[in-house]
Design a protein around this motif. Structure first.
Motif, mmCIF file in Angstrom:
data_model
loop_
_atom_site.group_PDB
_atom_site.id
_atom_site.type_symbol
_atom_site.label_atom_id
_atom_site.label_comp_id
_atom_site.label_asym_id
_atom_site.label_seq_id
_atom_site.Cartn_x
_atom_site.Cartn_y
_atom_site.Cartn_z
ATOM 1 N N SER A 318 0.874 -1.015 0.231
ATOM 2 C CA SER A 318 0.239 -0.033 -0.125
ATOM 3 C C SER A 318 1.150 1.201 0.147
ATOM 4 O O SER A 318 1.004 2.077 -0.393
ATOM 5 N N ARG A 321 1.766 1.611 -3.343
ATOM 6 C CA ARG A 321 0.832 2.120 -4.070
ATOM 7 C C ARG A 321 1.055 3.675 -3.922
ATOM 8 O O ARG A 321 0.997 4.643 -5.016
ATOM 9 N N SER A 322 0.760 4.140 -2.836
ATOM 10 C CA SER A 322 0.608 5.381 -2.309
ATOM 11 C C SER A 322 1.907 6.554 -2.675
ATOM 12 O O SER A 322 1.322 7.453 -3.469
ATOM 13 N N ARG A 323 2.972 5.648 -2.898
ATOM 14 C CA ARG A 323 4.691 6.650 -2.882
ATOM 15 C C ARG A 323 4.453 6.646 -4.455
ATOM 16 O O ARG A 323 4.281 8.138 -5.298
ATOM 17 N N GLN A 326 2.036 9.683 -6.070
ATOM 18 C CA GLN A 326 2.814 10.897 -6.137
ATOM 19 C C GLN A 326 3.255 11.118 -7.063
ATOM 20 O O GLN A 326 3.279 12.575 -6.939
#
Length: 349
Positions: A318, A321-323, A326
């Motif tokens: 997760s 995916r968040s990185r 961005q």
């Protein structure tokens, strides 16, 4: 102040009968008393009152009917009317206030009606224009205040979201660097034959990451080398720590990338290799860094036991995916028990 001056003038100067002057002055002072007792509080609370305007107009009519010179009080009554009621009602109130003198003179002193009407028309027109202008200024001031309040709320919300984003970023940095480094050190020291030299080297690299994190710099591996070199070192370190053979390959024309993109790809390689070491029970792994004209892909493959994508997404995936999101990138995961796991991170660059 205007009311006090008018009351004093009515008592001291006017030629009307004493009883009329006293009554007129009392009505003028009554306007002041009602204002301070009720009107001022309503105005401060931004509340409107047609009834109160009617009371004030009644006192004003009494004062002017008894002593015509009390009509000078219009300079104070007109602004008061616009503070008590909406614009349309205030316009009617101003006209009514200006008609008091002509109507009373029509009944009691008909000789001066013509001039009274001229003065009333001019006074009403000027009063309505002034009231409209003041109302617009007040409305604009309130709108500005509303916008300022909304801006302050927005700035506070942006600051809050910025703090939350920074906490999330630091959490991801700590998970991808320090936590994994400490896990590796513990694993090396707890092995049947502890590799002290590798544990010490890992500890030193972890210390460099910690210092870089505190200084808010780019990851330590990127500070002194290119992205391919940093990913190659992570691959070699994975092999040293796990004993699993791991190959590294670069395709396409290597080029400089924005620091944010390099950080995303390096952290993705670290996390993917850490997952292979901890969960895959793999016999072999491979890392590919592919440069294309419009993007850069990082692919990490292993021949381990696999998992069900989505069902086993822990903090690492997760966070990956968040990185990637961005920098407008995407993470793709393919996994099954027969072929192992492939994690692909693609970012535009």
């Amino acid at each position: 102040m205007i009311a006090v001056v008018v009351a004093a003038a009515v008592l001291a100067v006017d030629s009307s009968a004493l009883a009329a002057r006293i009554g007129s002055a009392a009505a003028v002072l009554g306007i002041v008393g009602v204002h301070f007792a009720v009107g001022r509080h309503l105005i401060r609370a931004d509340r409107e009152s047609v009834v109160l305007m009617g009371v004030q107009l009644g006192l004003f009519a009494t004062a002017v009917t008894l002593v015509p010179n009390a009509n000078w009080l219009l300079f104070g009554v007109i602004p008061l009317i616009f503070q008590l009621v909406p614009l349309r009602a205030a316009t009617i109130g101003v006209i009514a206030a200006n008609l008091v003198l002509p109507v009373s003179n029509l009944i009691l002193r008909p000789g001066s009606l013509g001039m009274d009407l001229v003065i009333a028309v001019i006074s009403a027109a000027g009063g309505i224009w002034l009231g409209y202008f003041i109302t617009r200024v007040v409305a604009q001031s309130r709108e500005r205040q509303r916008l300022i309040d909304e801006l302050e709320k927005t700035r506070a919300e942006v600051a809050r979201l910025s703090r939350e984003a920074e906490r999330a970023r630091l959490s991801a940095e700590i998970h991808d660097t320090l936590a994994q480094g400490f896990t590796s050190i513990i694993a090396l020291l707890q092995a049947a034959e502890p590799d002290i030299d590798l544990a010490v080297r890992t500890a030193r690299e972890n210390l460099a990451e910690a210092r870089s994190l505190v200084a808010a710099l780019s990851p330590a591996p990127l500070a002194s080398s290119s992205l391919p070199s940093a990913v190659r070192r992570q691959t070699d370190r994975f092999h040293e720590e796990s004993g699993v053979p791991a190959g590294f390959r670069v395709t396409g024309d290597e080029r400089a990338l924005p620091t944010a993109v390099e950080v995303v790809l390096l952290r993705a390689a670290q996390e993917a290799l850490a997952n292979v070491r901890r969960h895959a029970s793999a016999h072999e792994a491979a890392v590919l860094l592919a440069y294309t004209p419009s993007s850069v892909r990082l692919v990490v493959r292993d021949d381990g036991c696999g998992f069900v994508p989505g069902a086993a997404d822990g903090y690492g995936l997760s966070g990956m995916r968040s990185r990637a999101a961005q920098v407008e990138g995407a993470v793709t995961v393919h996994s099954d028990p027969d072929t192992g796991t492939t994690i692909e991170v693609e970012v535009p660059a």
